[in-house]
Design an enzyme around this catalytic site. Structure first.
Site, PDB file in Angstrom:
ATOM      1  N   ASP A  21       0.473   0.655   0.727  1.00 56.02           N
ATOM      2  CA  ASP A  21       0.923  -0.462  -0.096  1.00 56.02           C
ATOM      3  C   ASP A  21       2.413  -0.762  -0.039  1.00 56.02           C
ATOM      4  O   ASP A  21       2.821  -1.827  -0.495  1.00 56.02           O
ATOM      5  CB  ASP A  21       0.424  -0.289  -1.529  1.00 56.02           C
ATOM      6  CG  ASP A  21      -1.025  -0.768  -1.674  1.00 56.02           C
ATOM      7  OD1 ASP A  21      -1.447  -1.615  -0.852  1.00 56.02           O
ATOM      8  OD2 ASP A  21      -1.730  -0.322  -2.587  1.00 56.02           O
ATOM      9  N   TYR A  77      -4.971  -3.984  -7.249  1.00 55.31           N
ATOM     10  CA  TYR A  77      -4.519  -2.794  -7.970  1.00 55.31           C
ATOM     11  C   TYR A  77      -3.301  -3.036  -8.838  1.00 55.31           C
ATOM     12  O   TYR A  77      -2.378  -3.727  -8.433  1.00 55.31           O
ATOM     13  CB  TYR A  77      -4.105  -1.712  -6.979  1.00 55.31           C
ATOM     14  CG  TYR A  77      -5.238  -0.960  -6.371  1.00 55.31           C
ATOM     15  CD1 TYR A  77      -6.540  -1.174  -6.780  1.00 55.31           C
ATOM     16  CD2 TYR A  77      -4.996  -0.034  -5.378  1.00 55.31           C
ATOM     17  CE1 TYR A  77      -7.572  -0.474  -6.204  1.00 55.31           C
ATOM     18  CE2 TYR A  77      -6.040   0.667  -4.792  1.00 55.31           C
ATOM     19  CZ  TYR A  77      -7.318   0.438  -5.213  1.00 55.31           C
ATOM     20  OH  TYR A  77      -8.319   1.135  -4.640  1.00 55.31           O
TER      21      TYR A  77
END
Ligand SMILES: *[C@@H]1O[C@H](CO)[C@@H](O)[C@H](O)[C@H]1NC(C)=O
Ligand SMILES: *[C@@H]1O[C@H](CO)[C@@H](O)[C@H](O)[C@H]1NC(C)=O
Ligand SMILES: *[C@@H]1O[C@H](CO)[C@@H](O)[C@H](O)[C@H]1NC(C)=O
Ligand SMILES: *[C@@H]1O[C@H](CO)[C@@H](O)[C@H](O)[C@H]1NC(C)=O
Ligand SMILES: *[C@@H]1O[C@H](CO)[C@@H](O)[C@H](O)[C@H]1NC(C)=O
Ligand SMILES: *[C@@H]1O[C@H](CO)[C@@H](O)[C@H](O)[C@H]1NC(C)=O
Ligand SMILES: *[C@@H]1O[C@H](CO)[C@@H](O)[C@H](O)[C@H]1NC(C)=O
Length: 525
Positions: free
Chosen positions: A404, A485
């Protein structure tokens, strides 16, 4: 399905105090209980206005602080003058151009930083990191450069930031430079089986606004050896868009449709790309023809649809709990703030702790020079990477391992909501990052607050004395919502000198289609 996120912190050190535990003796002859302890709380609520100053002055310039907008702009302008880089302005750049993706600070070398912090040495020169995507080539790549010293002068240069990598090269091949073509490819492939998609999934993916499905797959791409050659492989699946009254919910990752296709997308010429097969109900068909033939056969098994509904929403549903409409307890800060911040230098002091803050595009919030009672206990504390590695019986779930920091924790750290994300009395700071030649500031995306964790720091009762030590912690928080997320990062400081890093995960999971997937869990149904 799962939420298997591995988080790697740099320099994570816990400085904890563990005292001897005196064995509690049963009081045979208990004296009268002291009543003084009842007054412990009232002793805090002095009626005098606190003289505490919530503004601190950093003892040193914050040498770790993010690039200012002017610094970032000067780096961008300097790089555009380097004709050999052949840069196109990021706003105009396409996949076949070279363009600046990120500009950030290269942290000063630690020896230089310590010389400055501890021995009044010279302030370390500032250098910028510039990440450039080179698209004007058959083999696109991304390369990190170090640019400086800043401010830009005739003495400033740029060079590959090789020394900062373990591989020794700051240049990496980009196999994903042609995203728009890949999207077009996915729709073209789907068009060849539009009738099957409609029959099996009851919808369409044509590239139009009323499509039912989005098509995407593994991240990062696979490399596979086929006939002795390294090929770039993409596995895709169909995801239902949240629709109807639930369209507002960002729940696409809950809606995989169970149909997959594999493509060879090696090279930049899509006329050379190939479909390598289809997967449905855990059966692999190596050509579109084979898949079509099977679908036409009377024994073909069709699976239940995974459709959007109220279940994808996050609003309150069902019967409320008893007492749910009564206001819950709230935290207050009765006598004002007990920590101090130098907002300009991003320097914080709380009780015996002090530290500097910075904010980066890749990893968001970072702390430097954390001191306890004047002594440095951690030089640097921050996230290095967050890998979300999935599992499932299908190639998309089992082939997914998001890293990420690629998307960046900075750009996805948005404003925090007082009273929900952080206590209402928190102090907020802004976070700035420089991406695609634009400097952006997200307001109030960092919060600082004291709170009661709800348990004591220490207690002991004996026949003659009752001791209770209230526990108050100081938290620095930031939340990054990367795709589905939400990563909630806390740096928690405690009065015993300990520091705790906490990452709480929220948001939507990325689920797998239920069929033939019982060993891994179910998405729905
Ligand atoms: C309890 O404490 C009192 C006062 O100190 C003392 O007079 C008494 O003897 C003690 N009793 C026992 C059982 O130890
Ligand atoms: C510079 O980039 C352009 C695309 O932005 C490309 O057409 C051109 O060939 C490149 N020039 C060189 C020398 O690489
Ligand atoms: C920082 O350290 C690297 C690696 O040792 C070195 O190459 C670089 O020149 C140093 N930078 C400065 C400003 O001294
Ligand atoms: C760089 O050098 C040139 C010529 O030597 C001079 O005209 C110019 O002002 C200098 N620029 C900077 C930023 O120092
Ligand atoms: C998609 O199909 C169109 C029409 O046949 C074609 O022009 C285009 O090149 C195709 N694109 C890709 C990436 O396959
Ligand atoms: C298929 O889609 C149509 C139109 O969107 C809808 O009316 C129908 O109920 C759907 N069928 C199933 C089995 O969901
Ligand atoms: C955050 O940004 C806003 C809007 O630009 C500004 O008014 C505020 O002073 C900034 N806050 C801090 C702590 O710098």
């Amino acid at each position: 399905m799962l939420f298997p996120t591995a988080l790697v912190f740099a320099g994570l050190v816990t400085y904890a105090l563990a005292g001897p535990h005196a064995r509690l003796k049963h009081p045979k002859n208990r004296t009268k209980q002291p009543t003084e302890f009842i007054e412990i709380l009232s002793s805090f609520s002095s009626s005098d206005e606190s003289k505490f100053n919530p503004v601190s002055v950093a003892p040193k310039t914050n040498i770790f602080i993010s690039l200012s907008n002017d610094e970032a702009a000067s780096v961008i302008s300097f790089l555009h003058k380097q004709t050999e880089l052949n840069l196109t302005a990021a706003a105009d750049a396409g996949p076949w151009d070279n363009a600046i993706e990120v500009v950030d600070l290269v942290q000063p070398n630690k020896t230089d930083a310590l010389h400055y912090l501890d021995h009044n040495g010279p302030i370390p020169a500032r250098y910028a990191l510039a990440r450039i995507a080179f698209g004007a080539t058959e083999e696109p790549y991304v390369q990190d450069f170090i640019v400086g010293p800043l401010p830009i002068s005739n003495a400033s240069t740029y060079e590959s930031l090789d020394w900062a990598t373990t591989s020794g090269s700051a240049k990496i091949r980009n196999y994903n430079a042609d995203e728009r073509l890949i999207n077009q490819w996915n729709l073209n492939v789907t068009a060849t089986v539009a009738d099957i998609v409609l029959d099996l999934l009851n919808g369409t993916a044509t590239g139009s606004k009323d499509d039912d499905f989005d098509i995407w797959g593994i991240d990062p791409l696979w490399m596979e050896e086929i006939d002795g050659e390294q090929r770039v492989i993409l596995w895709n699946t169909y995801w239902h868009y949240p629709s109807g009254k639930n369209a507002i919910f960002d729940a696409e990752t809950l809606l995989p449709q169970g149909l997959f296709f594999k493509s060879d997308i090696t090279g930049r010429d899509p006329s050379k790309w190939k479909v390598l097969g289809w997967l449905y109900g855990d059966i692999f068909y190596s050509t579109t023809e084979e898949f079509r033939k099977a679908w036409r056969s009377p024994h073909f098994v069709k699976y239940k649809l995974n459709l959007p509904g109220d279940w994808i929403g996050t609003d309150q549903t069902g019967e409320p709990f008893p007492g749910d409409d009564i206001a819950p307890p709230v935290a207050v800060q009765p006598n004002g703030q007990r920590f101090s911040v130098d907002e300009e230098q991003r320097y914080v002091e709380w009780m015996d702790f002090s530290f500097y803050i910075t904010f980066t595009r890749d990893t968001g919030l970072r702390l430097f020079d954390i001191k306890y009672k004047g002594q440095r206990i951690i030089y640097e504390l921050g996230l290095q990477e967050a890998v979300a590695h999935y599992a499932g019986n299908d190639p998309v779930q089992s082939g997914t391992a998001y890293m990420d920091t690629f998307y960046g924790f900075g750009p996805y750290a948005f404003e925090l909501v007082p009273g929900y994300d952080c206590p209402t009395y928190s102090q907020f700071l802004n976070g700035t990052f420089h991406a695609s030649e634009v400097s952006k500031t997200h307001r109030n995306n960092i919060c600082l607050f004291e709170s009661d964790p709800g348990y004591l720091m220490q207690r002991h009762s004996s026949s003659s004395y009752l001791a209770l030590t209230k526990n108050i912690v100081f938290t620095l928080r930031s939340v990054s919502s990367i795709g589905n997320y939400d990563y909630i990062f806390d740096y928690v400081f405690a009065l015993d000198g300990s520091i705790e890093t906490i990452v709480r995960a929220s948001g939507y999971i990325q689920s797998a289609y239920y069929a033939k997937n019982n060993h891994y869990g179910k998405s729905h149904g």
